[in-house]
Motif scaffolding. Sequence first.
Motif, PDB file in Angstrom:
ATOM      1  N   UNK A  17       8.359   1.857 -23.585  1.00 23.54           N
ATOM      2  CA  UNK A  17       8.534   2.046 -25.027  1.00 23.54           C
ATOM      3  C   UNK A  17       7.411   1.406 -25.825  1.00 23.54           C
ATOM      4  N   UNK A  18       6.823   0.353 -25.286  1.00 24.27           N
ATOM      5  CA  UNK A  18       5.743  -0.318 -25.993  1.00 24.27           C
ATOM      6  C   UNK A  18       4.397   0.347 -25.751  1.00 24.27           C
ATOM      7  N   UNK A  19       4.122   0.708 -24.515  1.00 22.38           N
ATOM      8  CA  UNK A  19       2.805   1.221 -24.134  1.00 22.38           C
ATOM      9  C   UNK A  19       2.621   2.686 -24.519  1.00 22.38           C
ATOM     10  N   UNK A  20       3.685   3.485 -24.365  1.00 25.08           N
ATOM     11  CA  UNK A  20       3.576   4.919 -24.634  1.00 25.08           C
ATOM     12  C   UNK A  20       3.834   5.219 -26.106  1.00 25.08           C
ATOM     13  N   UNK A  21       3.148   6.228 -26.637  1.00 26.77           N
ATOM     14  CA  UNK A  21       3.416   6.646 -28.006  1.00 26.77           C
ATOM     15  C   UNK A  21       4.597   7.610 -28.047  1.00 26.77           C
ATOM     16  N   UNK A  22       4.989   8.027 -29.220  1.00 28.55           N
ATOM     17  CA  UNK A  22       6.187   8.851 -29.376  1.00 28.55           C
ATOM     18  C   UNK A  22       6.085  10.148 -28.581  1.00 28.55           C
ATOM     19  N   UNK A  23       4.946  10.812 -28.646  1.00 28.76           N
ATOM     20  CA  UNK A  23       4.773  12.063 -27.919  1.00 28.76           C
ATOM     21  C   UNK A  23       4.839  11.877 -26.420  1.00 28.76           C
ATOM     22  N   UNK A  24       4.240  10.804 -25.920  1.00 30.22           N
ATOM     23  CA  UNK A  24       4.267  10.536 -24.484  1.00 30.22           C
ATOM     24  C   UNK A  24       5.667  10.213 -24.003  1.00 30.22           C
ATOM     25  N   UNK A  25       6.430   9.482 -24.810  1.00 33.38           N
ATOM     26  CA  UNK A  25       7.811   9.183 -24.419  1.00 33.38           C
ATOM     27  C   UNK A  25       8.681  10.427 -24.415  1.00 33.38           C
ATOM     28  N   UNK A  26       8.400  11.366 -25.301  1.00 38.96           N
ATOM     29  CA  UNK A  26       9.207  12.581 -25.394  1.00 38.96           C
ATOM     30  C   UNK A  26       8.836  13.591 -24.311  1.00 38.96           C
ATOM     31  N   UNK A  27       7.552  13.896 -24.181  1.00 41.45           N
ATOM     32  CA  UNK A  27       7.128  14.916 -23.228  1.00 41.45           C
ATOM     33  C   UNK A  27       6.915  14.371 -21.817  1.00 41.45           C
ATOM     34  N   UNK A  28       6.729  13.083 -21.710  1.00 40.96           N
ATOM     35  CA  UNK A  28       6.653  12.485 -20.396  1.00 40.96           C
ATOM     36  C   UNK A  28       5.309  11.860 -20.073  1.00 40.96           C
ATOM     37  N   UNK A  29       5.350  10.650 -19.517  1.00 39.06           N
ATOM     38  CA  UNK A  29       4.149   9.947 -19.069  1.00 39.06           C
ATOM     39  C   UNK A  29       4.587   8.840 -18.116  1.00 39.06           C
ATOM     40  N   UNK A  30       3.630   8.313 -17.366  1.00 43.22           N
ATOM     41  CA  UNK A  30       3.903   7.261 -16.387  1.00 43.22           C
ATOM     42  C   UNK A  30       3.032   6.052 -16.676  1.00 43.22           C
ATOM     43  N   UNK A  31       3.648   4.869 -16.627  1.00 39.15           N
ATOM     44  CA  UNK A  31       2.924   3.611 -16.802  1.00 39.15           C
ATOM     45  C   UNK A  31       2.836   2.914 -15.449  1.00 39.15           C
ATOM     46  N   UNK A  32       1.631   2.514 -15.070  1.00 35.48           N
ATOM     47  CA  UNK A  32       1.420   1.777 -13.826  1.00 35.48           C
ATOM     48  C   UNK A  32       0.912   0.388 -14.190  1.00 35.48           C
ATOM     49  N   UNK A  33       1.695  -0.609 -13.844  1.00 33.92           N
ATOM     50  CA  UNK A  33       1.354  -1.997 -14.129  1.00 33.92           C
ATOM     51  C   UNK A  33       0.781  -2.620 -12.856  1.00 33.92           C
ATOM     52  N   UNK A  34      -0.517  -2.853 -12.854  1.00 33.10           N
ATOM     53  CA  UNK A  34      -1.200  -3.403 -11.683  1.00 33.10           C
ATOM     54  C   UNK A  34      -1.277  -4.922 -11.830  1.00 33.10           C
ATOM     55  N   UNK A  35      -0.271  -5.598 -11.290  1.00 28.87           N
ATOM     56  CA  UNK A  35      -0.200  -7.045 -11.400  1.00 28.87           C
ATOM     57  C   UNK A  35      -0.905  -7.734 -10.253  1.00 28.87           C
ATOM     58  N   UNK A  36      -0.724  -9.055 -10.176  1.00 29.21           N
ATOM     59  CA  UNK A  36      -1.373  -9.816  -9.133  1.00 29.21           C
ATOM     60  C   UNK A  36      -0.694  -9.665  -7.786  1.00 29.21           C
ATOM     61  N   UNK A  37       0.638  -9.798  -7.762  1.00 31.43           N
ATOM     62  CA  UNK A  37       1.366  -9.737  -6.498  1.00 31.43           C
ATOM     63  C   UNK A  37       1.991  -8.405  -6.205  1.00 31.43           C
ATOM     64  N   UNK A  38       2.052  -7.521  -7.173  1.00 31.45           N
ATOM     65  CA  UNK A  38       2.687  -6.229  -6.956  1.00 31.45           C
ATOM     66  C   UNK A  38       2.248  -5.230  -8.012  1.00 31.45           C
TER      67      UNK A  38
END
Length: 453
Positions: free
Chosen positions: A192-213
Amino acid sequence: MARNGFFTGLDIGTSSIKVLVAEFAAGEMNVIGVSNVPSTGVRDGIIVDIEAAAEAIKTAVEQAEEKAGMTIDKINVGLPANLLQIEPTQGMIPVPSDSKEIRDEDVETVIKSALTKNVSPEREVISLVPEEFIVDGFQGIRDPRGMMGIRLEMRGLVYTGPSTILHNLRKTVERAGINVENVIISPLSMTKSVLNEGEREFGATVIDMGGGQTSVASMREQELQFTNTYPEGGEYVTKDISKVLKTSLQIAEALKFNFGQANLAEASMTETVEVDVVGSDVPIEITERYLAEIISARVKHILEHVKQDLERARLLELPGGIVLIGGGAIMPGIVEVAQEIFGTSVKLHVPNQVGIRNPMFANVIGLVEYVGRMTEVDVISQRAVAGEELLRRKPIDVDSRNPVAPAFNEPEIPADPVRNSQPLQKPVQPEEPAKPKQKMSERVRGIFGSMFD
């Protein structure tokens, strides 16, 4: 619309713990304090040592308090997606008042009526998100308060998680001397924070590349469709460099940040750097291309796993494409490698808050934004869930002499298979790697200086 006031967020990652304090005023979020300390007692995003993790959290909170100039007595904690389950739910009640006007109490009661399913002892309700209310058959109502009706219905989504993880999370935070205000589902706040309104509605994927996972969350039609975590992250890249070059982890970390390049096409075959190796007084000389080969192999390995799951879930063709966040996503060439692997549009999300313009802070920013922008109905819903939890949740801690009292917003109710493409299996918190050591070279990437204000 955002609520006015001060809100705090706690992101417990495998490699770092972050605390953020922000003030919401006139619909705007202003960061007034942030801290970032090395993580202890956490493995793969899960707390494995309560005392060690509590000490790290306490340190992070104290640093954030000093920068914000205020005392933090309650905090909103991000929950990783370990074995998260989502299922639809609904409730219905007659409107009891003589005037038949729907009040706050009626909304809370209809939400509680949706929390009547039995939940297995090892699971607990985290949150209930109302999707719509129905008044006397009229659908699509977001806030029924003030309306007149005879029958009030609610349809929404219930999020449940393992009681063990939730209990340990609360106990650790409380051991650090802080009350848990809300437990926030990290994949939900992140998208909800990273994606804009259009991306949340039509669809998108967030990939969080952290240190351990690495954590993944897909959203479509304003709902989470898929979330998963993979036990590989930036630390694994560092370990690969250390093993292949037979050098220390500290030097490997500095090499990664000062000279690292994930895209082989952009790596120089002539630029070299000297590396101190174990068992020898004479440093070896490697090319930037050779270092890139080590880095690229691990990055591609991680992203290929993500691709397989997204393909199985039929989420790879979402119009919004892929958005990268996390400390591991800062490395040059990551976006190009991801585009090559996923075959879709890929972009790097950089927060625009002054002082923390770095993808590694995207998760904790999302936690605070999520809480600050909760509607009055959302607050009522969380209160209803917390009330049910206080009545029915049974702590599974072996130390029954001192059960942990759940904080303001920790639920506990139904849990079943999810309608997600796949069950969620792992935590979802970003972690950040250690800062590069300038003594390695004068060629420190300029990007890092610009991202930290």
